[in-house]
Motif scaffolding. Structure first.
Motif, PDB file in Angstrom:
ATOM      1  N   LEU A 147      72.499  50.392  51.346  1.00 56.76           N
ATOM      2  CA  LEU A 147      72.807  51.020  50.060  1.00 56.76           C
ATOM      3  C   LEU A 147      73.252  52.476  50.215  1.00 56.76           C
ATOM      4  CD1 LEU A 147      69.960  49.628  47.779  1.00 56.76           C
ATOM      5  CD2 LEU A 147      72.386  49.009  47.742  1.00 56.76           C
ATOM      6  N   GLY A 148      73.138  53.013  51.421  1.00 53.07           N
ATOM      7  CA  GLY A 148      73.640  54.363  51.645  1.00 53.07           C
ATOM      8  C   GLY A 148      72.633  55.367  52.152  1.00 53.07           C
ATOM      9  N   ALA A 149      71.379  54.958  52.375  1.00 49.07           N
ATOM     10  CA  ALA A 149      70.388  55.896  52.893  1.00 49.07           C
ATOM     11  C   ALA A 149      70.806  56.411  54.265  1.00 49.07           C
ATOM     12  CB  ALA A 149      69.019  55.224  52.987  1.00 49.07           C
ATOM     13  N   THR A 150      70.640  57.705  54.481  1.00 52.01           N
ATOM     14  CA  THR A 150      70.954  58.295  55.777  1.00 52.01           C
ATOM     15  C   THR A 150      69.710  58.794  56.502  1.00 52.01           C
ATOM     16  OG1 THR A 150      71.492  60.343  54.593  1.00 52.01           O
ATOM     17  CG2 THR A 150      73.325  58.950  55.236  1.00 52.01           C
ATOM     18  N   SER A 151      68.557  58.690  55.842  1.00 46.77           N
ATOM     19  CA  SER A 151      67.293  59.130  56.418  1.00 46.77           C
ATOM     20  C   SER A 151      66.192  58.411  55.647  1.00 46.77           C
ATOM     21  CB  SER A 151      67.162  60.648  56.270  1.00 46.77           C
ATOM     22  OG  SER A 151      66.020  61.153  56.924  1.00 46.77           O
ATOM     23  N   ILE A 152      65.334  57.663  56.349  1.00 48.14           N
ATOM     24  CA  ILE A 152      64.371  56.792  55.673  1.00 48.14           C
ATOM     25  C   ILE A 152      62.948  57.168  56.068  1.00 48.14           C
ATOM     26  CG2 ILE A 152      63.570  54.411  55.415  1.00 48.14           C
ATOM     27  CD1 ILE A 152      66.407  53.467  55.885  1.00 48.14           C
ATOM     28  N   ASN A 153      62.152  57.550  55.058  1.00 46.36           N
ATOM     29  CA  ASN A 153      60.748  57.920  55.275  1.00 46.36           C
ATOM     30  C   ASN A 153      59.887  56.661  55.252  1.00 46.36           C
ATOM     31  OD1 ASN A 153      59.059  60.908  54.154  1.00 46.36           O
ATOM     32  ND2 ASN A 153      58.213  59.215  55.332  1.00 46.36           N
ATOM     33  N   ALA A 189      58.543  50.528  65.649  1.00 46.02           N
ATOM     34  CA  ALA A 189      59.552  50.170  66.651  1.00 46.02           C
ATOM     35  C   ALA A 189      60.412  49.015  66.177  1.00 46.02           C
ATOM     36  CB  ALA A 189      58.864  49.824  67.969  1.00 46.02           C
ATOM     37  N   ALA A 190      59.814  48.055  65.456  1.00 43.58           N
ATOM     38  CA  ALA A 190      60.598  46.934  64.932  1.00 43.58           C
ATOM     39  C   ALA A 190      61.590  47.399  63.878  1.00 43.58           C
ATOM     40  CB  ALA A 190      59.659  45.878  64.347  1.00 43.58           C
ATOM     41  N   ILE A 191      61.195  48.338  63.038  1.00 44.83           N
ATOM     42  CA  ILE A 191      62.124  48.893  62.049  1.00 44.83           C
ATOM     43  C   ILE A 191      63.264  49.616  62.748  1.00 44.83           C
ATOM     44  CG2 ILE A 191      62.349  50.645  60.244  1.00 44.83           C
ATOM     45  CD1 ILE A 191      59.552  49.816  59.279  1.00 44.83           C
ATOM     46  N   ARG A 192      62.953  50.359  63.802  1.00 43.89           N
ATOM     47  CA  ARG A 192      64.020  51.041  64.544  1.00 43.89           C
ATOM     48  C   ARG A 192      65.028  50.053  65.121  1.00 43.89           C
ATOM     49  NH1 ARG A 192      67.033  53.990  63.753  1.00 43.89           N
ATOM     50  NH2 ARG A 192      65.790  55.888  63.658  1.00 43.89           N
ATOM     51  N   LEU A 193      64.573  48.878  65.556  1.00 41.17           N
ATOM     52  CA  LEU A 193      65.505  47.881  66.078  1.00 41.17           C
ATOM     53  C   LEU A 193      66.490  47.416  65.020  1.00 41.17           C
ATOM     54  CD1 LEU A 193      63.028  45.651  68.143  1.00 41.17           C
ATOM     55  CD2 LEU A 193      64.739  47.232  69.067  1.00 41.17           C
ATOM     56  N   ALA A 194      66.102  47.523  63.735  1.00 43.93           N
ATOM     57  CA  ALA A 194      66.904  46.944  62.656  1.00 43.93           C
ATOM     58  C   ALA A 194      67.846  47.941  62.002  1.00 43.93           C
ATOM     59  CB  ALA A 194      65.988  46.340  61.592  1.00 43.93           C
ATOM     60  N   ILE A 195      67.631  49.243  62.184  1.00 45.37           N
ATOM     61  CA  ILE A 195      68.455  50.248  61.504  1.00 45.37           C
ATOM     62  C   ILE A 195      68.946  51.293  62.493  1.00 45.37           C
ATOM     63  CG2 ILE A 195      67.287  49.927  59.286  1.00 45.37           C
ATOM     64  CD1 ILE A 195      65.760  52.553  59.831  1.00 45.37           C
ATOM     65  N   ASP A 196      70.012  51.985  62.100  1.00 46.18           N
ATOM     66  CA  ASP A 196      70.573  53.042  62.935  1.00 46.18           C
ATOM     67  C   ASP A 196      70.308  54.437  62.381  1.00 46.18           C
ATOM     68  OD1 ASP A 196      71.681  51.236  64.788  1.00 46.18           O
ATOM     69  OD2 ASP A 196      73.446  50.941  63.520  1.00 46.18           O
ATOM     70  N   VAL A 197      70.071  54.546  61.069  1.00 49.62           N
ATOM     71  CA  VAL A 197      69.897  55.867  60.465  1.00 49.62           C
ATOM     72  C   VAL A 197      68.576  56.482  60.903  1.00 49.62           C
ATOM     73  CG1 VAL A 197      71.326  55.310  58.480  1.00 49.62           C
ATOM     74  CG2 VAL A 197      68.849  54.911  58.363  1.00 49.62           C
ATOM     75  N   ALA A 198      68.446  57.779  60.646  1.00 47.46           N
ATOM     76  CA  ALA A 198      67.239  58.503  61.048  1.00 47.46           C
ATOM     77  C   ALA A 198      66.013  57.990  60.314  1.00 47.46           C
ATOM     78  CB  ALA A 198      67.422  59.996  60.779  1.00 47.46           C
ATOM     79  N   ILE A 199      64.888  58.039  61.006  1.00 52.51           N
ATOM     80  CA  ILE A 199      63.576  57.754  60.427  1.00 52.51           C
ATOM     81  C   ILE A 199      62.877  59.094  60.185  1.00 52.51           C
ATOM     82  CG2 ILE A 199      61.256  56.938  61.064  1.00 52.51           C
ATOM     83  CD1 ILE A 199      62.615  54.513  62.365  1.00 52.51           C
ATOM     84  N   ASP A 200      62.198  59.208  59.032  1.00 56.21           N
ATOM     85  CA  ASP A 200      61.297  60.339  58.784  1.00 56.21           C
ATOM     86  C   ASP A 200      59.874  59.807  58.902  1.00 56.21           C
ATOM     87  OD1 ASP A 200      63.728  61.241  57.813  1.00 56.21           O
ATOM     88  OD2 ASP A 200      63.078  61.345  55.732  1.00 56.21           O
ATOM     89  N   PHE A 201      59.003  60.604  59.497  1.00 50.96           N
ATOM     90  CA  PHE A 201      57.622  60.112  59.610  1.00 50.96           C
ATOM     91  C   PHE A 201      56.628  61.248  59.545  1.00 50.96           C
ATOM     92  CE2 PHE A 201      53.870  58.156  61.479  1.00 50.96           C
ATOM     93  CZ  PHE A 201      53.866  56.940  60.791  1.00 50.96           C
ATOM     94  N   TYR A 202      55.660  61.112  58.622  1.00 49.47           N
ATOM     95  CA  TYR A 202      54.560  62.068  58.511  1.00 49.47           C
ATOM     96  C   TYR A 202      53.600  61.868  59.684  1.00 49.47           C
ATOM     97  CZ  TYR A 202      55.119  63.681  53.608  1.00 49.47           C
ATOM     98  OH  TYR A 202      55.537  64.271  52.442  1.00 49.47           O
TER      99      TYR A 202
END
Length: 303
Positions: free
Chosen positions: A190-196, A207-220
């Motif tokens: 849908l257009g997210a460029t950074s996903i928290n 790690a499984a989410i990283r395998l599925a997406i290319d955009v940046a991950i945000d993490f607290y």
């Protein structure tokens, strides 16, 4: 009938959590594996405090994010934050408004209805939220926090149509939870460029989410109490390894809620801002200890 594994794999989704914790070979466009984010940076005075503390503790700050929203800052305050960002290579990310839990509806304030949270209620709120983004963009902001899936779709389409700059960052709020790879993929599509991500996901789940997406991950790596208060500093090295590109985000446990912010609680906001940077210094020291070869993005941010 196909098996569940086959269905997921045919969608380029992992069929199980990544228990082998594969190293992510993905990175930011500048080659960095990680960036540092300081959240709840409520206005230019708070950002000045963050910049000063970053200098004191030798902490590189790549992004500050703000939770009170575009609509609760003056144009002058927004422009001052943008100018500070430009001077110090910091991405300035502002929350969009309005939101359901500040509205007249009762569900968002109920025990079972809090899931409505930061959604936009009705077309009027959706339009107001889009106006908030357009106004911020006119003032030089190039990054906003989005918490409504419909608004994300509209903003993503606006980027494609040229109504927003092509490099405009659509950062997903932790209140719009991407708790599995399929949901994260939907947000990316849908257009997210950074996903928290939710603060309580395990390393295999992340790690499984990283395998599925290319955009940046945000993490607290430290989460506010109202999101669970997790403190995961010793995991930073592994988070960077398996989830790159990642914004390592330093919230603050045992701290009062400050949204919506303003001059009436400014001394508290400034103290919290300084402490978040101190916490970042502690977290980065652990990262250097356990992953000395981890690569940070340079401070001239390339989104």
């Amino acid at each position: 009938m196909r098996t569940t594994d086959t269905i997921l794999n045919d969608l380029s989704l992992p069929a199980r959590d990544a228990y082998d914790l594969p190293t992510s070979r993905k990175q930011f466009p500048d080659g960095g594996q990680y960036r540092v984010e300081i959240p709840s940076c409520e206005g230019p005075r708070a950002m000045e405090a963050v910049v000063a503390a970053a200098r004191e503790h030798a902490v590189p700050i790549h992004r500050v994010s703000q939770g009170s929203g575009v609509m609760l800052q003056t144009d002058d305050e927004i422009e001052r934050m943008v100018a500070l960002g430009g001077a110090h290579g910091i991405e300035v990310c502002l929350f969009v408004g309005p939101r359901a839990n500040w509205d007249v509806g009762v569900q968002a304030g109920s025990a079972s209805g809090k899931v409505l949270g930061s959604s936009l209620r009705g077309v009027d709120q959706l339009a107001y939220g889009i106006e908030d983004v357009r106004h911020a963009a006119d003032l030089g902001v190039r990054s906003v926090l989005v918490a409504d899936i419909g608004q994300l779709m509209v903003l993503g389409r606006m980027k494609k149509a040229g109504d927003l700059p092509s490099d405009f960052v659509l950062k997903i709020s932790v209140t719009l939870a991407a708790a599995n790879p399929a949901t994260a993929r939907v947000l990316e599509d849908l257009g997210a460029t950074s996903i928290n991500l939710p603060v309580d996901l395990s390393l295999p789940q992340i790690a499984a989410i990283r395998l599925a997406i290319d955009v940046a991950i945000d993490f607290y790596v430290e989460a506010p109490d109202d999101f669970g208060g997790t403190v995961r500093y010793y995991e930073i090295a592994e988070l960077v390894r398996v989830a790159a590109p990642i914004y390592v985000k330093f919230g603050l446990r045992n701290a009062p809620g400050i949204y919506p912010s303003g001059q009436h609680i400014e001394s508290t906001v400034l103290a919290l801002s300084r402490e978040r940077v101190r916490r970042a210094a502690i977290g980065l020291a652990l990262l250097r200890r356990y992953a000395p070869d981890a690569v940070a993005s340079p401070l001239t941010v390339q989104v």
